[in-house]
Write a protein that holds these residues in place. Sequence first.
Motif, PDB file in Angstrom:
ATOM      1  N   CYS A  15       7.615   2.105   6.495  1.00 32.75           N
ATOM      2  CA  CYS A  15       8.820   1.465   6.273  1.00 32.75           C
ATOM      3  C   CYS A  15       8.415   0.126   6.186  1.00 32.75           C
ATOM      4  N   GLY A  16       9.597  -0.739   5.457  1.00 31.41           N
ATOM      5  CA  GLY A  16       9.016  -2.158   4.890  1.00 31.41           C
ATOM      6  C   GLY A  16       8.353  -2.651   3.656  1.00 31.41           C
ATOM      7  N   LEU A  17       8.468  -1.543   2.568  1.00 31.49           N
ATOM      8  CA  LEU A  17       7.263  -1.889   1.966  1.00 31.49           C
ATOM      9  C   LEU A  17       8.275  -2.956   0.581  1.00 31.49           C
ATOM     10  N   THR A  18       7.181  -3.542  -0.042  1.00 28.12           N
ATOM     11  CA  THR A  18       7.338  -4.585  -0.579  1.00 28.12           C
ATOM     12  C   THR A  18       6.626  -4.989  -1.714  1.00 28.12           C
ATOM     13  N   LEU A 187      10.613  15.251  13.143  1.00 30.12           N
ATOM     14  CA  LEU A 187      10.596  15.903  12.096  1.00 30.12           C
ATOM     15  C   LEU A 187       9.142  14.966  11.004  1.00 30.12           C
ATOM     16  N   ALA A 188       9.928  13.386  11.268  1.00 32.80           N
ATOM     17  CA  ALA A 188       9.008  12.698  10.612  1.00 32.80           C
ATOM     18  C   ALA A 188       8.295  11.534  11.733  1.00 32.80           C
ATOM     19  N   LEU A 189       7.372  10.959  11.191  1.00 32.13           N
ATOM     20  CA  LEU A 189       7.297   9.823  11.959  1.00 32.13           C
ATOM     21  C   LEU A 189       7.477   8.969  11.253  1.00 32.13           C
ATOM     22  N   ASP A 190       8.132   7.105  11.258  1.00 35.49           N
ATOM     23  CA  ASP A 190       8.679   6.073  10.371  1.00 35.49           C
ATOM     24  C   ASP A 190       7.250   5.334  11.315  1.00 35.49           C
ATOM     25  N   ILE A 191       6.505   4.831  10.484  1.00 37.68           N
ATOM     26  CA  ILE A 191       5.546   3.695  11.432  1.00 37.68           C
ATOM     27  C   ILE A 191       6.431   2.050   9.859  1.00 37.68           C
ATOM     28  N   ASN A 192       5.492   1.038  10.592  1.00 33.21           N
ATOM     29  CA  ASN A 192       6.074   0.243  10.033  1.00 33.21           C
ATOM     30  C   ASN A 192       4.900  -1.283  11.065  1.00 33.21           C
ATOM     31  N   SER A 193       5.494  -2.472  12.136  1.00 36.65           N
ATOM     32  CA  SER A 193       4.514  -3.373  11.719  1.00 36.65           C
ATOM     33  C   SER A 193       3.470  -2.791  12.458  1.00 36.65           C
ATOM     34  N   LYS A 194       2.977  -1.720  13.021  1.00 38.17           N
ATOM     35  CA  LYS A 194       1.853  -1.421  13.888  1.00 38.17           C
ATOM     36  C   LYS A 194       0.490  -1.611  12.269  1.00 38.17           C
ATOM     37  N   PHE A 195       0.883  -1.249  11.511  1.00 34.99           N
ATOM     38  CA  PHE A 195       0.101  -1.065  10.194  1.00 34.99           C
ATOM     39  C   PHE A 195       0.342  -1.999   8.972  1.00 34.99           C
ATOM     40  N   GLU A 196       0.459  -3.294   9.381  1.00 37.97           N
ATOM     41  CA  GLU A 196       0.653  -4.065   8.533  1.00 37.97           C
ATOM     42  C   GLU A 196      -0.419  -5.534   8.677  1.00 37.97           C
ATOM     43  N   ILE A 197      -0.868  -6.177   7.354  1.00 38.37           N
ATOM     44  CA  ILE A 197      -1.450  -7.381   7.307  1.00 38.37           C
ATOM     45  C   ILE A 197      -0.561  -8.966   7.479  1.00 38.37           C
ATOM     46  N   GLY A 200       5.761  -7.214   5.452  1.00 38.69           N
ATOM     47  CA  GLY A 200       5.404  -6.352   4.051  1.00 38.69           C
ATOM     48  C   GLY A 200       4.932  -6.240   3.211  1.00 38.69           C
ATOM     49  N   SER A 201       3.588  -6.486   4.054  1.00 41.47           N
ATOM     50  CA  SER A 201       2.063  -6.057   3.574  1.00 41.47           C
ATOM     51  C   SER A 201       1.210  -5.374   4.853  1.00 41.47           C
ATOM     52  N   LYS A 202       1.050  -3.633   3.429  1.00 38.36           N
ATOM     53  CA  LYS A 202       0.364  -3.358   4.868  1.00 38.36           C
ATOM     54  C   LYS A 202      -0.918  -2.896   4.106  1.00 38.36           C
ATOM     55  N   ASP A 203      -1.002  -2.328   5.983  1.00 32.33           N
ATOM     56  CA  ASP A 203      -2.953  -2.088   5.768  1.00 32.33           C
ATOM     57  C   ASP A 203      -2.862  -0.607   5.208  1.00 32.33           C
TER      58      ASP A 203
END
Length: 215
Positions: A15-18, A187-197, A200-203
């Motif tokens: 989530c949080g894609l830009t 059903l699904a895992l929702d990842i966001n801020s723990k996987f960011e640089i 909005g910018s994902k690692d």
Amino acid sequence: MSQQPSTNNYQLKVCGLTQLTQIQELISLNTDFLGFIFYEKSPRFVLNHLSLEEISEIKHLGKVGVFVNESVEKITEISEKANLNFIQLHGDEDENFIIELKKSVKKEVKLIKVFRVGETFNFKFSIFNSLVDYFLFDTDSKAFGGTGKTFDWQILNEIEIPIPYFLSGGISLENIHQLSTINQQPLALDINSKFEIEPGSKDLEKIKTFKSLLK
């Protein structure tokens, strides 16, 4: 006692894609759901970076639009122009709002209702069972998500969850092993801020590592 599924049953929502280049890479990694935040107060507000037309041209069947206390008219308009597959209601939307929304959006668009969990869970969510397709449980915050904090997942063992659900809120490489303690698995895992640089910018390397652990 029901048998606990192994972790390879989890689908993944980022989530949080830009950024289009990151989105294309996530598609190549077979990411199940792509989350776009249409909440202006979010540091990941997608329309600061991408147009509705650009989002509509992304070839993927799991495009999720995240809305917080937005009007039915605005959600419907964005859903159609961005060609969304899912609408995630992350605010205080009640059953009457969802009934109106269902009349307004295309029938094939699936609805996800978010419940923000604090120290306890006292929501009467049975009224939503027949109105939405999925639930999503996230950590309660004034910012409506993106905190990087988890809630006590054991709370989910105290309630009956009648439809498939997404789990969100601070999921990370460090706590993924604790998912096995949940009786009714998400059903699904929702990842966001723990996987960011940065917001909005994902690692992507970190996401690849996480995804490999789900296999």
